[in-house]
Design a protein around this motif. Sequence first.
Motif, PDB file in Angstrom:
ATOM      1  N   ALA A 106       0.848  -1.192   0.000  1.00 36.05           N
ATOM      2  CA  ALA A 106       0.000   0.000   0.000  1.00 36.05           C
ATOM      3  C   ALA A 106       0.885   1.244   0.000  1.00 36.05           C
ATOM      4  N   ARG A 107       0.761   2.050  -1.047  1.00 34.98           N
ATOM      5  CA  ARG A 107       1.596   3.245  -1.138  1.00 34.98           C
ATOM      6  C   ARG A 107       1.356   4.200   0.026  1.00 34.98           C
ATOM      7  N   LEU A 108       0.096   4.310   0.464  1.00 36.90           N
ATOM      8  CA  LEU A 108      -0.212   5.207   1.573  1.00 36.90           C
ATOM      9  C   LEU A 108       0.546   4.787   2.823  1.00 36.90           C
ATOM     10  N   LEU A 109       0.633   3.479   3.077  1.00 36.85           N
ATOM     11  CA  LEU A 109       1.343   3.006   4.265  1.00 36.85           C
ATOM     12  C   LEU A 109       2.842   3.253   4.151  1.00 36.85           C
ATOM     13  N   VAL A 110       3.373   3.196   2.932  1.00 37.75           N
ATOM     14  CA  VAL A 110       4.788   3.529   2.738  1.00 37.75           C
ATOM     15  C   VAL A 110       5.040   4.975   3.152  1.00 37.75           C
ATOM     16  N   VAL A 111       4.168   5.866   2.688  1.00 33.44           N
ATOM     17  CA  VAL A 111       4.307   7.283   3.034  1.00 33.44           C
ATOM     18  C   VAL A 111       4.157   7.480   4.539  1.00 33.44           C
ATOM     19  N   LEU A 112       3.158   6.835   5.129  1.00 32.31           N
ATOM     20  CA  LEU A 112       2.940   6.974   6.568  1.00 32.31           C
ATOM     21  C   LEU A 112       4.111   6.410   7.362  1.00 32.31           C
ATOM     22  N   GLY A 113       4.734   5.343   6.855  1.00 33.64           N
ATOM     23  CA  GLY A 113       5.905   4.781   7.526  1.00 33.64           C
ATOM     24  C   GLY A 113       7.060   5.764   7.557  1.00 33.64           C
TER      25      GLY A 113
END
Length: 359
Positions: free
Chosen positions: A275-282
């Motif tokens: 999930a790209r969003l989770l990459v950013v949030l990480g």
Amino acid sequence: MSVLLPWAVLAVWALRICVLSVNLRAFPVLAPAGGDATLGRVSLLVPARDEEATLRETLRGLLAQPADEILVLNDHSRDGTGALLAAAARDHPTLRVLEGAPLPEGWIGKNWACHQLAEAAQGDVLVFADADVRWQEGALPALVAEMARQGADAFSVFPRQRMGSLGERAVLPLIDETLLSFLPFALLERDVPSAAAAHGAVFAFRRDAYRRTGGHAALRGEILEDVRMAQRVRRVGARLGLALGGPMLGIRMYHGYAQLVRGMGKSLRAIHGDARLLVVLGAVANLAMYTAPFVLAPLDLRWLPAAALALLSRALVDAKTGRGSLAELALVPFAPLLALPAYALGLRRQRHWKGRVYA
């Protein structure tokens, strides 16, 4: 929001330190075997692709291990890996060199190599190890003894990180810190299948447990094959064991910051559930936890306790793993910043690694 944020970061750090303190006592470290613990015939299995330079440093320690057989698969290397292995096999009767078959559609290269090694192995215990693992004298008996002590059907070792460049020294300790801060070791004793972790550099299996998981064939398209395999081990009811490599097993995963970025970028999206969003949030979470406290503490003293806990966390993990020095604590605030290019690479639709494309 700005009033609550430093307290929220401090609360998360306090929770992490609590989990970390429990894990530091519970997590075993490989030590020289005190007896003749055995699980049967042991096959040591190594996939190798373009590893000539690495094997010149690690092959001697690998061949010194008392395995019943050592199988190395030359995975279509474009350097001198094949010639180096062929020369070594002439002097070491336990070493057998396999030539990899063409990569089938839908398979990740390492998974296909490990599948071929498992098919060719004759041992009761299959020990998969990356070519860059540095085996010290007695490491394999220590691994087998700890695996037997834990009663594990599958057993993964997190080798001690060996690092050269400042980029490696800043970023790579996050791997050990994440493991020890987020996976309560005691959960491996409980019926919690999702509580699973592994390091693909060293992963051992009793043969029957490997078959029950479906082996690497069940993970053919998985980039994050080590964690996915650990999860499958738990789901089929097999016992998963973990340990730190300590002085017995080490690894230098990447040679230089640029290679680190490419290597981490290859797996980051899979780590975050694709999930790209989770990459950013990480990436944002790391900046908030490690960087923001040091940037903002001079302006707002409420950030100072969080900064202190960030340093404490890294110091405790370094002491447990036997890696790093107090001077390297100065790199802690820079780790999330230096990791940003890897996160950016992880957002791409395709990544490249050792001449292959990962989608």
